[in-house]
Design a protein around this motif. Structure first.
Motif, PDB file in Angstrom:
ATOM      1  N   ALA A  37       0.816  -1.218   0.000  1.00  0.00           N
ATOM      2  CA  ALA A  37       0.000   0.000   0.000  1.00  0.00           C
ATOM      3  C   ALA A  37       0.849   1.268   0.000  1.00  0.00           C
ATOM      4  CB  ALA A  37      -0.939   0.009   1.203  1.00  0.00           C
ATOM      5  N   ARG A  63      -3.167   7.307   7.317  1.00  0.00           N
ATOM      6  CA  ARG A  63      -2.468   6.696   6.187  1.00  0.00           C
ATOM      7  C   ARG A  63      -1.200   7.456   5.822  1.00  0.00           C
ATOM      8  NH1 ARG A  63      -7.822   7.270   4.781  1.00  0.00           N
ATOM      9  NH2 ARG A  63      -9.035   5.370   4.371  1.00  0.00           N
ATOM     10  N   LEU A  81       0.832   5.940   2.711  1.00  0.00           N
ATOM     11  CA  LEU A  81       0.053   4.911   2.043  1.00  0.00           C
ATOM     12  C   LEU A  81      -0.903   5.505   1.019  1.00  0.00           C
ATOM     13  CD1 LEU A  81      -0.932   2.726   5.154  1.00  0.00           C
ATOM     14  CD2 LEU A  81       1.177   2.669   3.797  1.00  0.00           C
ATOM     15  N   ASP A  82      -1.364   4.665   0.119  1.00  0.00           N
ATOM     16  CA  ASP A  82      -2.367   5.054  -0.864  1.00  0.00           C
ATOM     17  C   ASP A  82      -3.601   5.591  -0.128  1.00  0.00           C
ATOM     18  OD1 ASP A  82      -4.515   4.999  -2.730  1.00  0.00           O
ATOM     19  OD2 ASP A  82      -3.463   3.503  -3.920  1.00  0.00           O
ATOM     20  N   THR A  85      -6.340   3.145   0.637  1.00  0.00           N
ATOM     21  CA  THR A  85      -6.037   1.984   1.462  1.00  0.00           C
ATOM     22  C   THR A  85      -7.041   1.848   2.596  1.00  0.00           C
ATOM     23  OG1 THR A  85      -3.681   2.175   0.999  1.00  0.00           O
ATOM     24  CG2 THR A  85      -4.305   0.907   2.942  1.00  0.00           C
ATOM     25  N   THR A  86      -7.558   0.654   2.775  1.00  0.00           N
ATOM     26  CA  THR A  86      -8.462   0.407   3.897  1.00  0.00           C
ATOM     27  C   THR A  86      -7.647   0.066   5.136  1.00  0.00           C
ATOM     28  OG1 THR A  86      -8.647  -1.911   3.248  1.00  0.00           O
ATOM     29  CG2 THR A  86     -10.309  -0.389   2.406  1.00  0.00           C
ATOM     30  N   THR A  88      -5.997  -1.729   8.134  1.00  0.00           N
ATOM     31  CA  THR A  88      -5.518  -3.095   8.224  1.00  0.00           C
ATOM     32  C   THR A  88      -5.864  -3.736   9.565  1.00  0.00           C
ATOM     33  OG1 THR A  88      -3.382  -2.141   8.857  1.00  0.00           O
ATOM     34  CG2 THR A  88      -3.632  -2.842   6.579  1.00  0.00           C
ATOM     35  N   TYR A  94      -3.688   1.783  10.741  1.00  0.00           N
ATOM     36  CA  TYR A  94      -2.942   1.372   9.557  1.00  0.00           C
ATOM     37  C   TYR A  94      -1.531   0.941   9.922  1.00  0.00           C
ATOM     38  CZ  TYR A  94      -6.740   3.995   7.447  1.00  0.00           C
ATOM     39  OH  TYR A  94      -7.982   4.469   7.111  1.00  0.00           O
ATOM     40  N   ARG A  96       2.197   1.070   8.999  1.00  0.00           N
ATOM     41  CA  ARG A  96       3.080   1.928   8.201  1.00  0.00           C
ATOM     42  C   ARG A  96       4.527   1.744   8.631  1.00  0.00           C
ATOM     43  NH1 ARG A  96       1.098   7.742   9.119  1.00  0.00           N
ATOM     44  NH2 ARG A  96       2.853   8.236   7.782  1.00  0.00           N
ATOM     45  N   PRO A 187      -3.977  -2.653  -1.700  1.00  0.00           N
ATOM     46  CA  PRO A 187      -3.863  -2.702  -0.238  1.00  0.00           C
ATOM     47  C   PRO A 187      -2.883  -3.772   0.209  1.00  0.00           C
ATOM     48  CG  PRO A 187      -6.152  -2.546  -0.911  1.00  0.00           C
ATOM     49  CD  PRO A 187      -5.350  -2.772  -2.161  1.00  0.00           C
TER      50      PRO A 187
END
Length: 199
Positions: A37, A63, A81-82, A85-86, A88, A94, A96, A187
């Motif tokens: 991601a 993100r 992140l994108d 992105t959902t 995680t 998230y 990272r 993702p």
């Protein structure tokens, strides 16, 4: 502000498993599947003078943007992140990647114990790219890599709170931060071995 190559193309030795098998090779233990991601790496300092940085996966609320850092030493970089992105985790957080240094690290102390080897999490920042785990090089290690490079003579527990290669390009922002960019990726796979939430 300029830096040496940070596109992640310099040859190096992968510390973590490269086939997703979960075999512990020591060192970073990150897999490309955990980083899919990522869209960019933000360096808060020039990496030209850093032989290595410590690489880790953190749990964060956002993100993108600079994550909180409450440990010893200093945060020197992080991944964004994108935007699509959902989360995680069920908590809505998230995973990272962050890069950091401790006061005992080679670049931080004249009396560093890591003059001729590197800490467990060390990677050469020149091998870091979005979606690509960092690698251990001779420059990061501080001497020719030994046969069992993943078992350094000393392991320091100072942590604060394989693989697809992506192309990346380097630019600078108005705030002076340095970025490695790559096309947006899908993702990330749910990773393991992650630190507690930092904020």
């Amino acid at each position: 502000m300029t830096c040496a190559n940070n596109t992640g193309t310099e040859a190096g030795t992968q510390q973590g498993p490269s086939d997703g098998s979960g075999a512990d090779a020591g060192g970073t233990r990150l897999r490309a599947g955990q980083l899919t991601a990522e869209t960019e790496i933000i360096w808060l300092v020039p990496t030209d003078g850093l032989d290595y940085v410590r690489e880790h996966l953190d749990i964060t609320k956002r993100r993108s943007g600079k994550p909180p850092y409450h440990g010893l030493g200093r945060l020197v970089g992080y991944a964004n992140l994108d935007p699509a992105t959902t989360a995680t985790r069920d908590s809505g957080r998230y995973d990272r990647r962050t890069f950091w240094l401790l006061p005992t690290d080679r670049s931080e102390s004249d009396d560093s114990p890591y003059a001729t080897y590197a800490p467990l999490e060390a990677v050469d920042p020149r091998t870091v790219a979005p979606g690509q785990p960092g690698r251990l090089t001779e420059r990061a290690w501080g001497s020719p890599l030994p046969p069992h490079r993943h078992a350094p003579p000393h392991r320091e527990h100072g942590s604060p709170n394989a693989g697809r290669h992506t192309s990346a390009r380097r630019d600078s922002t108005p705030t002076g931060q340095l970025r490695d960019r790559s096309p947006a990726d899908p993702p990330a796979d749910p990773p393991g071995g992650i630190r507690p939430p930092t904020g």
